[in-house]
Design a protein around this motif. Sequence first.
Motif, PDB file in Angstrom:
ATOM      1  N   ASN A  34       3.704   9.788   0.752  1.00  0.00           N
ATOM      2  CA  ASN A  34       2.678   9.447   1.744  1.00  0.00           C
ATOM      3  C   ASN A  34       3.143   8.277   2.592  1.00  0.00           C
ATOM      4  OD1 ASN A  34       0.720  11.345   0.901  1.00  0.00           O
ATOM      5  ND2 ASN A  34       0.259  10.054  -0.865  1.00  0.00           N
ATOM      6  N   PRO A  35       2.753   8.275   3.842  1.00  0.00           N
ATOM      7  CA  PRO A  35       3.134   7.162   4.724  1.00  0.00           C
ATOM      8  C   PRO A  35       2.200   5.958   4.538  1.00  0.00           C
ATOM      9  CG  PRO A  35       1.917   8.789   5.962  1.00  0.00           C
ATOM     10  CD  PRO A  35       2.068   9.330   4.569  1.00  0.00           C
ATOM     11  N   THR A  36       1.923   5.595   3.301  1.00  0.00           N
ATOM     12  CA  THR A  36       0.988   4.508   3.013  1.00  0.00           C
ATOM     13  C   THR A  36       1.457   3.204   3.632  1.00  0.00           C
ATOM     14  OG1 THR A  36       0.443   5.603   0.941  1.00  0.00           O
ATOM     15  CG2 THR A  36      -0.242   3.318   1.169  1.00  0.00           C
ATOM     16  N   GLU A  37       2.749   2.948   3.560  1.00  0.00           N
ATOM     17  CA  GLU A  37       3.286   1.696   4.103  1.00  0.00           C
ATOM     18  C   GLU A  37       3.109   1.632   5.618  1.00  0.00           C
ATOM     19  OE1 GLU A  37       4.741  -2.030   4.134  1.00  0.00           O
ATOM     20  OE2 GLU A  37       4.328  -0.848   2.347  1.00  0.00           O
ATOM     21  N   GLU A  38       3.311   2.778   6.302  1.00  0.00           N
ATOM     22  CA  GLU A  38       3.119   2.809   7.755  1.00  0.00           C
ATOM     23  C   GLU A  38       1.662   2.537   8.119  1.00  0.00           C
ATOM     24  OE1 GLU A  38       4.626   6.363   9.540  1.00  0.00           O
ATOM     25  OE2 GLU A  38       6.467   6.277   8.369  1.00  0.00           O
ATOM     26  N   TYR A  39       0.732   3.152   7.382  1.00  0.00           N
ATOM     27  CA  TYR A  39      -0.680   2.903   7.629  1.00  0.00           C
ATOM     28  C   TYR A  39      -1.040   1.447   7.367  1.00  0.00           C
ATOM     29  CZ  TYR A  39      -1.737   7.875   8.147  1.00  0.00           C
ATOM     30  OH  TYR A  39      -1.801   9.165   8.583  1.00  0.00           O
ATOM     31  N   ALA A  40      -0.489   0.907   6.307  1.00  0.00           N
ATOM     32  CA  ALA A  40      -0.777  -0.491   5.982  1.00  0.00           C
ATOM     33  C   ALA A  40      -0.314  -1.405   7.112  1.00  0.00           C
ATOM     34  CB  ALA A  40      -0.111  -0.875   4.664  1.00  0.00           C
ATOM     35  N   GLN A  41       0.884  -1.145   7.638  1.00  0.00           N
ATOM     36  CA  GLN A  41       1.396  -1.958   8.749  1.00  0.00           C
ATOM     37  C   GLN A  41       0.561  -1.765  10.011  1.00  0.00           C
ATOM     38  OE1 GLN A  41       5.524  -0.978   9.156  1.00  0.00           O
ATOM     39  NE2 GLN A  41       6.133  -2.134   7.341  1.00  0.00           N
ATOM     40  N   LEU A  42       0.163  -0.523  10.285  1.00  0.00           N
ATOM     41  CA  LEU A  42      -0.646  -0.245  11.470  1.00  0.00           C
ATOM     42  C   LEU A  42      -1.975  -0.987  11.396  1.00  0.00           C
ATOM     43  CD1 LEU A  42      -1.363   1.388  14.069  1.00  0.00           C
ATOM     44  CD2 LEU A  42      -2.300   3.115  12.524  1.00  0.00           C
ATOM     45  N   PHE A  43      -2.659  -0.858  10.271  1.00  0.00           N
ATOM     46  CA  PHE A  43      -3.955  -1.515  10.146  1.00  0.00           C
ATOM     47  C   PHE A  43      -3.819  -3.028  10.079  1.00  0.00           C
ATOM     48  CE2 PHE A  43      -5.537   2.716   8.929  1.00  0.00           C
ATOM     49  CZ  PHE A  43      -6.594   2.791   9.811  1.00  0.00           C
ATOM     50  N   ALA A  44      -2.748  -3.518   9.486  1.00  0.00           N
ATOM     51  CA  ALA A  44      -2.539  -4.972   9.466  1.00  0.00           C
ATOM     52  C   ALA A  44      -2.371  -5.498  10.884  1.00  0.00           C
ATOM     53  CB  ALA A  44      -1.314  -5.314   8.611  1.00  0.00           C
ATOM     54  N   ALA A  45      -1.626  -4.766  11.708  1.00  0.00           N
ATOM     55  CA  ALA A  45      -1.431  -5.189  13.096  1.00  0.00           C
ATOM     56  C   ALA A  45      -2.746  -5.122  13.875  1.00  0.00           C
ATOM     57  CB  ALA A  45      -0.370  -4.316  13.769  1.00  0.00           C
ATOM     58  N   LEU A  46      -3.515  -4.042  13.691  1.00  0.00           N
ATOM     59  CA  LEU A  46      -4.798  -3.912  14.394  1.00  0.00           C
ATOM     60  C   LEU A  46      -5.768  -5.021  13.984  1.00  0.00           C
ATOM     61  CD1 LEU A  46      -5.426  -0.056  14.221  1.00  0.00           C
ATOM     62  CD2 LEU A  46      -5.020  -1.401  16.267  1.00  0.00           C
ATOM     63  N   ILE A  47      -5.849  -5.254  12.693  1.00  0.00           N
ATOM     64  CA  ILE A  47      -6.773  -6.275  12.191  1.00  0.00           C
ATOM     65  C   ILE A  47      -6.343  -7.664  12.651  1.00  0.00           C
ATOM     66  CG2 ILE A  47      -7.579  -7.393  10.068  1.00  0.00           C
ATOM     67  CD1 ILE A  47      -7.581  -4.509   8.836  1.00  0.00           C
ATOM     68  N   ALA A  48      -5.045  -7.943  12.613  1.00  0.00           N
ATOM     69  CA  ALA A  48      -4.556  -9.263  13.057  1.00  0.00           C
ATOM     70  C   ALA A  48      -4.848  -9.468  14.539  1.00  0.00           C
ATOM     71  CB  ALA A  48      -3.063  -9.390  12.779  1.00  0.00           C
ATOM     72  N   ARG A  49      -4.631  -8.429  15.356  1.00  0.00           N
ATOM     73  CA  ARG A  49      -4.873  -8.557  16.799  1.00  0.00           C
ATOM     74  C   ARG A  49      -6.361  -8.778  17.082  1.00  0.00           C
ATOM     75  NH1 ARG A  49      -3.617 -10.772  21.114  1.00  0.00           N
ATOM     76  NH2 ARG A  49      -4.695  -9.848  22.857  1.00  0.00           N
ATOM     77  N   THR A  50      -7.208  -8.044  16.402  1.00  0.00           N
ATOM     78  CA  THR A  50      -8.649  -8.208  16.611  1.00  0.00           C
ATOM     79  C   THR A  50      -9.109  -9.577  16.121  1.00  0.00           C
ATOM     80  OG1 THR A  50      -8.915  -5.822  16.374  1.00  0.00           O
ATOM     81  CG2 THR A  50     -10.906  -7.151  16.219  1.00  0.00           C
ATOM     82  N   ALA A  51      -8.539 -10.046  15.021  1.00  0.00           N
ATOM     83  CA  ALA A  51      -8.887 -11.386  14.527  1.00  0.00           C
ATOM     84  C   ALA A  51      -8.478 -12.450  15.542  1.00  0.00           C
ATOM     85  CB  ALA A  51      -8.218 -11.641  13.182  1.00  0.00           C
ATOM     86  N   LYS A  52      -7.326 -12.260  16.193  1.00  0.00           N
ATOM     87  CA  LYS A  52      -6.919 -13.199  17.250  1.00  0.00           C
ATOM     88  C   LYS A  52      -7.909 -13.165  18.414  1.00  0.00           C
ATOM     89  CE  LYS A  52      -1.955 -13.136  16.381  1.00  0.00           C
ATOM     90  NZ  LYS A  52      -0.647 -12.706  16.897  1.00  0.00           N
ATOM     91  N   ASP A  53      -8.356 -11.955  18.784  1.00  0.00           N
ATOM     92  CA  ASP A  53      -9.347 -11.838  19.860  1.00  0.00           C
ATOM     93  C   ASP A  53     -10.639 -12.561  19.487  1.00  0.00           C
ATOM     94  OD1 ASP A  53      -7.587 -10.343  21.365  1.00  0.00           O
ATOM     95  OD2 ASP A  53      -8.473  -8.405  20.826  1.00  0.00           O
TER      96      ASP A  53
END
Length: 166
Positions: free
Chosen positions: A69-88
Motif C-alpha cells: 500500500n502507498p501508506t507512506e505516500e499518503y502520510a507525506q501528502l496529508f502531512a504536507a496539506l496539514i502543515a500548509r493549512t496550519a501555516k495559513d
Amino acid sequence: MNIQSRGERDGWTRALKKTNMADRLTQLQDAVNSLADQFCNAIGVLQQCAPPASFNNIQTAINKDQPSNPTEEYAQLFAALIARTAKDVDVLIDSLPSEESTAQLQAASLRQLEEENHDAAARLEEVVYRGDMLLEKIQSALADIAQSQLRTRNGAPSQQPSLPES
C-alpha cells in the motif's frame, strides 16, 4: 475518501488570499474547518490503507495476497496539506488585531493614516500642477514650431519664435 489534489489545495490557498469574505474571523473559521477535514481524511485514508495486524503471529491468506500500500505516500501528502493549512491558520491569527489594540490606539492610527493621505494628496496635486505647466510650455513650443514651418512653406521670412523660459 476525499483527497485534495495539489491544484485544489493551491486554489484554496489563492482563494484564501484573494477572498472577499466578511472578515478575518470567517477566514480563520474556514481554515480551521479545512484543517479538521484534512485530519479526518488523513485518519480515514491511513486506516483504510494500513496493513492488517496479525494476532498471535497467525498470518492469514489475506495478508499474503494483499499488494503493498502507498501508506507512506499518503502520510507525506496529508502531512504536507496539514502543515500548509496550519501555516495559513497562523498567518490569519497573526493578521488579527492584537489585544493591546484599543479604541484610542486605533483612532490614533487612523489619524496618522489620514495625515499621510493628506500629505500624499498635496504632493499629487503639486505634481499634477507642475505637469500641467509643463504641458502648456510644450504645447506653446509646438504651436511656435508649427507656425514657423507654415511660414517657411509659404515663403515668408521666418522669425525666431520666442521660446518660453524653463
